[in-house]
Motif scaffolding. Structure first.
Motif, PDB file in Angstrom:
ATOM      1  N   UNK A 175      36.017  40.453  23.822  1.00  0.00           N
ATOM      2  CA  UNK A 175      35.762  41.538  22.873  1.00  0.00           C
ATOM      3  C   UNK A 175      34.349  42.102  23.020  1.00  0.00           C
ATOM      4  N   UNK A 176      33.390  41.279  23.389  1.00  0.00           N
ATOM      5  CA  UNK A 176      32.011  41.750  23.589  1.00  0.00           C
ATOM      6  C   UNK A 176      31.936  42.491  24.915  1.00  0.00           C
ATOM      7  N   UNK A 177      31.905  43.804  24.860  1.00  0.00           N
ATOM      8  CA  UNK A 177      31.837  44.609  26.070  1.00  0.00           C
ATOM      9  C   UNK A 177      33.190  45.073  26.583  1.00  0.00           C
ATOM     10  N   UNK A 202      40.508  38.463  35.226  1.00  0.00           N
ATOM     11  CA  UNK A 202      41.787  37.977  35.728  1.00  0.00           C
ATOM     12  C   UNK A 202      41.532  37.031  36.887  1.00  0.00           C
ATOM     13  N   UNK A 203      41.926  35.772  36.709  1.00  0.00           N
ATOM     14  CA  UNK A 203      41.711  34.743  37.714  1.00  0.00           C
ATOM     15  C   UNK A 203      43.040  34.328  38.331  1.00  0.00           C
ATOM     16  N   UNK A 204      43.071  34.266  39.666  1.00  0.00           N
ATOM     17  CA  UNK A 204      44.201  33.685  40.385  1.00  0.00           C
ATOM     18  C   UNK A 204      43.934  32.187  40.390  1.00  0.00           C
ATOM     19  N   UNK A 205      44.718  31.440  39.645  1.00  0.00           N
ATOM     20  CA  UNK A 205      44.399  30.029  39.425  1.00  0.00           C
ATOM     21  C   UNK A 205      45.244  29.053  40.242  1.00  0.00           C
ATOM     22  N   UNK A 206      46.026  29.545  41.200  1.00  0.00           N
ATOM     23  CA  UNK A 206      46.842  28.645  42.014  1.00  0.00           C
ATOM     24  C   UNK A 206      47.047  29.239  43.415  1.00  0.00           C
ATOM     25  N   UNK A 207      46.830  28.414  44.441  1.00  0.00           N
ATOM     26  CA  UNK A 207      47.063  28.841  45.827  1.00  0.00           C
ATOM     27  C   UNK A 207      48.563  28.772  46.097  1.00  0.00           C
ATOM     28  N   UNK A 208      49.258  29.833  45.703  1.00  0.00           N
ATOM     29  CA  UNK A 208      50.718  29.841  45.798  1.00  0.00           C
ATOM     30  C   UNK A 208      51.262  31.012  46.609  1.00  0.00           C
ATOM     31  N   UNK A 209      50.372  31.828  47.182  1.00  0.00           N
ATOM     32  CA  UNK A 209      50.821  32.975  47.961  1.00  0.00           C
ATOM     33  C   UNK A 209      51.099  34.220  47.133  1.00  0.00           C
ATOM     34  N   UNK A 210      50.932  34.138  45.813  1.00  0.00           N
ATOM     35  CA  UNK A 210      51.143  35.271  44.932  1.00  0.00           C
ATOM     36  C   UNK A 210      49.812  35.739  44.369  1.00  0.00           C
ATOM     37  N   UNK A 211      49.733  37.007  44.008  1.00  0.00           N
ATOM     38  CA  UNK A 211      48.544  37.562  43.373  1.00  0.00           C
ATOM     39  C   UNK A 211      48.673  37.434  41.858  1.00  0.00           C
ATOM     40  N   UNK A 212      47.532  37.408  41.182  1.00  0.00           N
ATOM     41  CA  UNK A 212      47.531  37.414  39.723  1.00  0.00           C
ATOM     42  C   UNK A 212      47.629  38.860  39.251  1.00  0.00           C
ATOM     43  N   UNK A 213      48.356  39.073  38.164  1.00  0.00           N
ATOM     44  CA  UNK A 213      48.494  40.416  37.592  1.00  0.00           C
ATOM     45  C   UNK A 213      48.421  40.315  36.076  1.00  0.00           C
ATOM     46  N   UNK A 214      47.846  41.335  35.449  1.00  0.00           N
ATOM     47  CA  UNK A 214      47.667  41.354  34.001  1.00  0.00           C
ATOM     48  C   UNK A 214      48.141  42.687  33.451  1.00  0.00           C
ATOM     49  N   UNK A 230      47.760  48.040  34.327  1.00  0.00           N
ATOM     50  CA  UNK A 230      47.761  46.696  34.901  1.00  0.00           C
ATOM     51  C   UNK A 230      46.469  46.471  35.676  1.00  0.00           C
ATOM     52  N   UNK A 231      46.122  45.218  35.795  1.00  0.00           N
ATOM     53  CA  UNK A 231      44.997  44.797  36.629  1.00  0.00           C
ATOM     54  C   UNK A 231      45.554  43.803  37.633  1.00  0.00           C
ATOM     55  N   UNK A 241      38.687  38.746  39.077  1.00  0.00           N
ATOM     56  CA  UNK A 241      38.425  40.185  39.082  1.00  0.00           C
ATOM     57  C   UNK A 241      38.077  40.572  37.649  1.00  0.00           C
ATOM     58  N   UNK A 242      37.029  41.376  37.475  1.00  0.00           N
ATOM     59  CA  UNK A 242      36.619  41.832  36.142  1.00  0.00           C
ATOM     60  C   UNK A 242      36.702  43.349  36.054  1.00  0.00           C
ATOM     61  N   UNK A 243      37.202  43.831  34.934  1.00  0.00           N
ATOM     62  CA  UNK A 243      37.305  45.269  34.677  1.00  0.00           C
ATOM     63  C   UNK A 243      36.678  45.522  33.308  1.00  0.00           C
ATOM     64  N   UNK A 244      35.738  46.452  33.259  1.00  0.00           N
ATOM     65  CA  UNK A 244      35.037  46.774  32.024  1.00  0.00           C
ATOM     66  C   UNK A 244      35.585  48.084  31.457  1.00  0.00           C
ATOM     67  N   UNK A 245      35.949  48.060  30.193  1.00  0.00           N
ATOM     68  CA  UNK A 245      36.447  49.248  29.493  1.00  0.00           C
ATOM     69  C   UNK A 245      35.597  49.481  28.255  1.00  0.00           C
ATOM     70  N   UNK A 246      35.832  50.575  27.554  1.00  0.00           N
ATOM     71  CA  UNK A 246      35.121  50.867  26.305  1.00  0.00           C
ATOM     72  C   UNK A 246      36.129  51.345  25.265  1.00  0.00           C
ATOM     73  N   UNK A 247      36.201  50.633  24.149  1.00  0.00           N
ATOM     74  CA  UNK A 247      37.093  50.983  23.049  1.00  0.00           C
ATOM     75  C   UNK A 247      36.301  51.001  21.757  1.00  0.00           C
ATOM     76  N   UNK A 248      36.782  51.763  20.802  1.00  0.00           N
ATOM     77  CA  UNK A 248      36.154  51.786  19.478  1.00  0.00           C
ATOM     78  C   UNK A 248      36.284  50.414  18.832  1.00  0.00           C
TER      79      UNK A 248
END
Length: 136
Positions: free
Chosen positions: A53-55, A60-72, A88-89, A99-106
């Motif tokens: 929430x701050x910022x 999004x972390x890929x937490x397993x070496x399984x041949x798949x990408x992480x998606x959010x 999606x990320x 991977x980090x993505x920064x957004x801005x919301x009210x």
């Protein structure tokens, strides 16, 4: 008479709490996490998404070496119906990377996330965790 005193004391305490709440600064947001399922029994989860929430930062972390990408999946208020979402990320890096993505919301905007696994090139995805919702 005793019941009347208890009611009066209860009303005074409730009124004092409301005055204290009204004079306090705006409440902070809420950070949340979502864990995608894993296709490997040796991994507790395949992906980990987090909304800070701050910022208004999504991690999004890929937490397993399984041949798949992480998606959010991300759904920002006003929320979409019928399983919709705003964007999606993807994390197409190797396991252990974030991977980090920064957004801005009210302030006070609701944000929901759902982590899963996918193949970026084909768009195939699944193994979704639970939707979790926070506030910016």
């Amino acid at each position: 008479m005793r019941t009347t005193r208890i009611r009066v004391l209860g009303a005074v305490a409730a009124s004092a709490a409301l005055v204290g709440l009204a004079s306090s600064p705006a409440s902070a947001g809420t950070s949340v996490s979502s864990w995608g399922q894993s296709v490997k029994s040796s991994c507790a989860n395949g992906s980990h998404g987090r909304f800070e929430d701050a910022g208004e930062i999504f991690n999004l972390t890929d937490s397993c070496a399984d041949g798949w990408s992480a998606v959010l999946k991300v759904d920002v208020a006003p929320y979409k119906s019928d399983g919709g979402y705003d964007f999606t990320i993807w994390n197409t890096q190797s396991a252990g990377n974030t991977v980090s993505v920064n957004k801005a919301y009210a302030e006070g905007t609701g944000v929901c996330i759902q982590a899963g696994l996918g193949e970026y090139s084909s768009g195939e995805w699944g193994m979704w965790g639970y939707w979790t919702c926070g506030v910016s």
